[in-house]
Design an enzyme around this catalytic site. Structure first.
Site, mmCIF file in Angstrom:
data_model
loop_
_atom_site.group_PDB
_atom_site.id
_atom_site.type_symbol
_atom_site.label_atom_id
_atom_site.label_comp_id
_atom_site.label_asym_id
_atom_site.label_seq_id
_atom_site.Cartn_x
_atom_site.Cartn_y
_atom_site.Cartn_z
ATOM 1 N N GLU A 1 0.878 -1.268 -0.015
ATOM 2 C CA GLU A 1 -0.149 0.097 -0.120
ATOM 3 C C GLU A 1 0.942 1.188 0.003
ATOM 4 O O GLU A 1 0.433 2.435 -0.482
ATOM 5 C CB GLU A 1 -0.769 0.038 1.387
ATOM 6 N N HIS B 1 7.896 -27.038 -0.639
ATOM 7 C CA HIS B 1 6.908 -28.074 -1.231
ATOM 8 C C HIS B 1 6.039 -27.690 -2.372
ATOM 9 O O HIS B 1 5.135 -28.520 -2.780
ATOM 10 C CB HIS B 1 6.744 -29.123 -0.394
ATOM 11 N N LYS C 1 -14.208 0.569 -3.845
ATOM 12 C CA LYS C 1 -15.139 0.981 -2.877
ATOM 13 C C LYS C 1 -16.248 1.889 -3.698
ATOM 14 O O LYS C 1 -17.549 1.532 -3.512
ATOM 15 C CB LYS C 1 -14.659 1.958 -1.745
HETATM 16 O O1 PA5 Z 1 -3.539 1.439 6.129
HETATM 17 C C1 PA5 Z 1 -4.738 1.821 5.973
HETATM 18 O O2 PA5 Z 1 -4.802 3.236 5.753
HETATM 19 C C2 PA5 Z 1 -5.992 0.993 5.410
HETATM 20 O O3 PA5 Z 1 -5.477 -0.528 5.415
HETATM 21 C C3 PA5 Z 1 -6.885 0.948 6.414
HETATM 22 O O4 PA5 Z 1 -6.358 0.813 7.791
HETATM 23 C C4 PA5 Z 1 -8.244 0.150 6.454
HETATM 24 O O5 PA5 Z 1 -8.532 0.577 5.244
HETATM 25 C C5 PA5 Z 1 -9.322 0.281 7.419
HETATM 26 O O6 PA5 Z 1 -9.502 1.644 7.311
HETATM 27 P P1 PA5 Z 1 -10.313 2.306 8.901
HETATM 28 O O7 PA5 Z 1 -9.470 2.145 10.060
HETATM 29 O O8 PA5 Z 1 -10.468 3.685 8.471
HETATM 30 O O9 PA5 Z 1 -11.537 1.587 8.815
#
Ligand code: PA5
Length: 445
Positions: free
Chosen positions: A285, A306, A420
């Site tokens: 990310e 394996h 989303k």
């Molecule tokens: O790293 C990030 O920003 C995302 O993985 C969020 O943690 C994830 O989308 C969850 O978001 P939130 O904590 O707002 O529900």
């Protein structure tokens, strides 16, 4: 202490790459230390192991003790950065089989990290008649998956204990002041913990996001933070020889530049699996944007030798491995002598499992390097809350360095919105009518 061994990647890169990259690594480091780089609103994690809210830390411990005393189960509702770190640490230090073990601490179930109806039902079934509490974790407070799951578990709690008592069993970890979850928590009187404004989800394991569930599992969170704090001081050193995060960040960037597009994180410990998942989110990310970035993958050795071993040894040469070598196991198991020796393994009799694993590590290393797979080794001391705290901070800091070397903003995630928007449109969320029509036209040919 974390030690990075680059011996087995050197032959794949130009010998003086560290000198060539020195100024850029230094620049990336300064951006993290001084907050002058892209996304600098989200670098609160850099000083977090020293500058955390001590009063809240004490409240986390108190809440963990209360949950331990009044609950046989804790449901942790969260997705992505709001759950992977906690799960990684708990499984690593307490076992992936934590819930099956005899213990004085509650079972911990992770929910709201997907949209599986069966998984939801299974958690409800596993809780059964047990007393339980819920820790709902969402920085934005509006993420669909945890919000949906929280509706179910809140209802379950309210039916079991009544609205007032249920509120005493719900712990909300969210934004300090904003968002739907914060509003709901304040109205309902839940105890709340803060995801700091300047710490993004994937860098948040050392905030209440990770610390509350980790403390409930009985892990020493003081030791976790102490390890992270020591690594923070190490990573602040502006010289390559003293800074393992510089070494790792520069090495993986250089391998990427030479055409290695996939980094496979490997560990010889099954309990490390969810730390790999945490690492994958952290790097994927942070770096996967603007059509750039290493693809982070993971394997568990020796099991995956394996299954994935063939590909790693002889498949397309576009990958390298980063092997996390954990120190000695906590237990000793000596291989027994067998008078029949039908399996021919008596040459191992009297040797302990760690010795055998060590030879497997070295043998695999040599084979993979010979097969054209550069290897970076990250040596970790004996597994403990302290050493895991060091490792977490090391990976976070290296990720910041590496992201800036790649010239991306390591602290945003614009691409996550695409699915989303489509999901909301297809679900018929008000405001998405136009997109819904366009998507349905595509889906129906
Ligand atoms: O790293 C990030 O920003 C995302 O993985 C969020 O943690 C994830 O989308 C969850 O978001 P939130 O904590 O707002 O529900």
């Amino acid at each position: 202490m974390i030690q990075v061994n680059l011996t087995n990647m050197q032959s794949f890169v130009t010998p003086n790459y560290e000198t060539e990259l020195a100024a850029r690594v230094r620049d990336a480091h300064d951006k993290l230390q001084l907050g002058t780089g892209a996304g600098s609103d989200y670098i609160g994690w850099v000083r977090l192991p020293a500058d955390y809210d001590k009063d809240e830390f004490a409240r986390i411990k108190a809440a963990a003790a209360k949950i331990q005393s009044d609950s046989k189960a804790l449901v942790v509702v969260g997705i992505g950065g709001s759950y992977l770190g906690a799960r990684g640490v708990i499984e690593c230090l307490c076992s992936a089989n934590y819930n099956l073990k005899k213990k004085n601490t509650p079972n911990i179930y992770f929910a709201g990290n997907g949209l599986s109806s069966d998984q939801l039902s299974e958690v409800v079934e596993l809780i059964g008649d047990d007393d339980f509490s819920v820790n709902v974790i969402s920085k934005s407070g509006t993420t669909t998956e945890p919000a949906v799951a929280f509706r179910f578990f809140r209802k379950l709690l309210e039916e079991k204990y009544g609205v007032e008592e249920a509120a005493k069993r719900i712990y909300a970890t969210t934004d300090r002041a904003r968002g739907a979850l914060k509003t709901l928590a304040d109205e309902a009187g839940y105890e709340t913990f803060v995801v700091p404004d300047d710490v993004g989800g994937r860098y948040s394991v050392l905030t209440a996001v990770g610390l509350l569930p980790i403390a409930v599992a009985g892990v020493d969170i003081d030791a976790l933070m102490a390890g992270a704090a020591d690594m923070m001081n190490t990573c602040a050193k502006p010289e390559l020889a003293a800074n393992p995060a510089w070494q790792y960040g520069a090495a993986r960037y250089e391998l990427y530049r030479t055409g290695k597009k996939i980094e496979v994180l490997a560990a010889y410990e099954p309990n490390f699996r969810f730390m790999c998942e945490w690492w994958k989110q952290l790097y994927g990310e942070s770096e996967g944007k603007e059509n750039k970035g290493l693809f982070p993958a993971s394997v568990e050795f020796t099991a995956d030798l394996h299954s994935m071993g063939q590909y790693i040894q002889e498949g397309e040469r576009h990958l390298f491995e980063t092997v996390v070598r954990l120190g000695a196991s906590n237990t000793t198991n000596v291989i027994p002598f067998d008078t029949v020796n039908g399996d021919g393994l008596n040459f191992l009799a009297g040797k302990d499992m760690d010795f055998v694993r060590q030879q497997a590590m070295d043998g695999t290393l040599l084979a993979h390097v010979e097969g054209g797979v550069p290897n970076i080794i990250v040596n970790v001391d004996k597994l403990s809350a302290y050493s895991l705290g060091e490792l977490i901070y090391f990976f976070e800091y290296s990720c910041g360095i590496s992201g800036y070397l790649l010239e991306v903003n390591p602290f945003d995630q614009p691409g996550v919105e695409a699915y989303k928007k489509n999901m909301f449109a297809l679900l018929g969320k008000p405001g998405y009518e136009e997109l819904r029509a366009a998507l349905l036209a595509k889906l129906n040919g």
